[in-house]
Enzyme design. Sequence first.
Site, PDB file in Angstrom:
ATOM      1  CE  LYS A   1      -4.383   1.287   0.454  1.00 30.07           C
ATOM      2  NZ  LYS A   1      -5.698   0.461  -0.013  1.00 30.07           N
TER       3      LYS A   1
ATOM      4  N   GLY B   1     -19.850   7.600   5.905  1.00 28.16           N
ATOM      5  CA  GLY B   1     -18.994   8.156   4.721  1.00 28.16           C
ATOM      6  C   GLY B   1     -19.830   7.890   3.332  1.00 28.16           C
TER       7      GLY B   1
ATOM      8  N   GLY C   1     -18.915   8.211   0.268  1.00 24.63           N
ATOM      9  CA  GLY C   1     -17.977   8.491  -0.849  1.00 24.63           C
ATOM     10  C   GLY C   1     -18.300   7.501  -2.136  1.00 24.63           C
TER      11      GLY C   1
ATOM     12  CB  VAL D   1     -17.556   2.462  -1.165  1.00 26.51           C
ATOM     13  CG1 VAL D   1     -18.227   0.807  -0.677  1.00 26.51           C
ATOM     14  CG2 VAL D   1     -16.225   1.962  -1.831  1.00 26.51           C
TER      15      VAL D   1
HETATM   16  P1  NAD Z   1     -14.089   8.101  -0.754  1.00 22.29           P
HETATM   17  O1  NAD Z   1     -12.933   8.832  -0.382  1.00 22.29           O
HETATM   18  O2  NAD Z   1     -14.708   8.262  -2.055  1.00 22.29           O
HETATM   19  O3  NAD Z   1     -15.134   8.443   0.357  1.00 22.29           O
HETATM   20  C1  NAD Z   1     -14.787   8.440   1.643  1.00 22.29           C
HETATM   21  C2  NAD Z   1     -16.130   9.488   2.590  1.00 22.29           C
HETATM   22  O4  NAD Z   1     -16.065   9.456   3.795  1.00 22.29           O
HETATM   23  C3  NAD Z   1     -15.976  10.900   1.876  1.00 22.29           C
HETATM   24  O5  NAD Z   1     -17.280  11.211   1.484  1.00 22.29           O
HETATM   25  C4  NAD Z   1     -15.760  11.592   2.883  1.00 22.29           C
HETATM   26  O6  NAD Z   1     -15.989  12.926   3.095  1.00 22.29           O
HETATM   27  C5  NAD Z   1     -16.090  10.815   4.191  1.00 22.29           C
HETATM   28  N1  NAD Z   1     -15.827  10.991   5.444  1.00 22.29           N
HETATM   29  C6  NAD Z   1     -14.312  10.875   5.914  1.00 22.29           C
HETATM   30  N2  NAD Z   1     -14.121  10.970   7.157  1.00 22.29           N
HETATM   31  C7  NAD Z   1     -15.520  11.049   7.720  1.00 22.29           C
HETATM   32  C8  NAD Z   1     -15.774  10.851   8.950  1.00 22.29           C
HETATM   33  N3  NAD Z   1     -15.217  10.870  10.243  1.00 22.29           N
HETATM   34  N4  NAD Z   1     -16.983  10.641   9.071  1.00 22.29           N
HETATM   35  C9  NAD Z   1     -17.915  10.655   8.080  1.00 22.29           C
HETATM   36  N5  NAD Z   1     -17.665  10.634   6.827  1.00 22.29           N
HETATM   37  C10 NAD Z   1     -16.296  10.816   6.499  1.00 22.29           C
HETATM   38  O7  NAD Z   1     -13.735   6.601  -0.348  1.00 22.29           O
HETATM   39  P2  NAD Z   1     -14.172   5.218  -0.912  1.00 22.29           P
HETATM   40  O8  NAD Z   1     -13.493   4.788  -2.227  1.00 22.29           O
HETATM   41  O9  NAD Z   1     -15.688   5.357  -0.992  1.00 22.29           O
HETATM   42  O10 NAD Z   1     -13.790   4.309   0.262  1.00 22.29           O
HETATM   43  C11 NAD Z   1     -14.321   4.291   1.419  1.00 22.29           C
HETATM   44  C12 NAD Z   1     -13.657   3.233   2.524  1.00 22.29           C
HETATM   45  O11 NAD Z   1     -13.616   2.015   1.852  1.00 22.29           O
HETATM   46  C13 NAD Z   1     -11.995   3.813   2.695  1.00 22.29           C
HETATM   47  O12 NAD Z   1     -11.702   3.384   3.751  1.00 22.29           O
HETATM   48  C14 NAD Z   1     -11.314   2.796   1.530  1.00 22.29           C
HETATM   49  O13 NAD Z   1     -10.049   2.395   1.954  1.00 22.29           O
HETATM   50  C15 NAD Z   1     -12.188   1.471   1.630  1.00 22.29           C
HETATM   51  N6  NAD Z   1     -12.063   0.837   0.453  1.00 22.29           N
HETATM   52  C16 NAD Z   1     -12.554   1.465  -0.794  1.00 22.29           C
HETATM   53  C17 NAD Z   1     -12.441   0.553  -2.104  1.00 22.29           C
HETATM   54  C18 NAD Z   1     -12.672   0.906  -3.119  1.00 22.29           C
HETATM   55  O14 NAD Z   1     -13.127   0.147  -4.086  1.00 22.29           O
HETATM   56  N7  NAD Z   1     -13.042   2.169  -3.434  1.00 22.29           N
HETATM   57  C19 NAD Z   1     -12.095  -0.899  -1.935  1.00 22.29           C
HETATM   58  C20 NAD Z   1     -11.780  -1.357  -0.239  1.00 22.29           C
HETATM   59  C21 NAD Z   1     -12.016  -0.653   0.751  1.00 22.29           C
END
Ligand code: NAD
Length: 373
Positions: A105, A203, A205, A207
Amino acid sequence: MLQSTEPRKVRVPGRQSSLSLEDITAQAEGLPDFDGHEQIWLGRDDSRGLTAIVAIHDTSLGPALGGTRVWPHESFEAGLTDALRLSRGMTYKSAIAGLDLGGGKAVIIADSKTQKTPELLEAYSEMLRALDGQFYTGEDVGLTLEDADFLRARTPNVTGTTSGGSGNPSPVTAHGVFLGIKAALAHRRGKDRLAGIRVAIQGLGSVGWSLAKKLRKEGAFITVSDIDPARAQKAVDRLGAQSLMGDAILEADVDILAPCALGGILSRETIPLLKASIIAGAANNQLATDRDDNLLGERGILYAPDYVINAGGLMNVAAELAPGGYDADATMKRVERIPEVLTAIFRRAEAEGRTTEEVAEAIAKERLGRGRS
Ligand code: NAD
């Protein structure tokens, strides 16, 4: 501790460095999350604003693959710890997903909104090139698909790009989490019907939003929180969600909590406050420490280990590296096996009186012991 095939190495491919190699090596080895990492690379280029850490945990199953996170950690040590924890998680995630890949990572310590300049990404692409195929990367929190495309135009070994790649892994991750939530529900309640079930999503985002839509479509009631108020408002307007501010989401009166923001949210402080009886979400490293799964177990909370339930995105990008190239149908078939794997973990944990996290780790280590498939 996993066996490493090489001693720890730290190199600085960037143009300038004010941190000595000895300092970083000593610092990494002294951290609780070090866990025998094979390599840790530091890329530092002050003139272009780059401080990047690439942690390669274990490559016994294949080359390391893991996203690049861009996050303004408050200290170098915090960024290093994040990289170490995330890369170990990737080793287990690949192993348990049946992929012939290792765990790695990258963390770029920067604010993705204000400091992620083309110059910084250019410097990072040089670092990736210097790694010479030992590390495959792609998008993660703070690194967009456009950024992945930018890097891919400058260096190979970038997956999940929009042109010629598998594209955005997030909807695939969300699908795996959705299926995993249903598996947890079926295990706990005997049926996986979501109608009327209350789910809190932290969150919204890539996902979290995709997951929220899927859950709502099947009749679940959604409670959300996001530090970006516009994202939470969108869920209120479009999905009829209830919105909570800050950490109140952890205490929400719901059946299921789906952490989809950042890690470390399940801790000695927060676990006693939880009302949900199931934790199943996408965020990596949800447990603040390795021992916090015991606290969940003591409270009778069913925990879907994060690196098992969120493996869909990894399966999607890993499919690009398969001999025949990316195959969306084959990838979906693999993702659809996530509930089966989770159910086996839930059952074995009950039968052996262990936590689900312990069982998941045991299964990953069994796979690492068997070697490549
Ligand atoms: P992203 O950056 O698109 O979304 C994260 C969201 O969380 C954002 O909207 C942000 O504003 C919000 N956020 C941050 N801190 C916060 C808090 N304290 N309280 C509430 N909301 C908060 O990320 P993503 O791609 O949706 O991924 C989300 C999580 O899943 C991450 O931990 C990532 O590592 C994990 N993940 C993602 C994937 C993927 O395919 N995108 C795969 C495996 C794991």
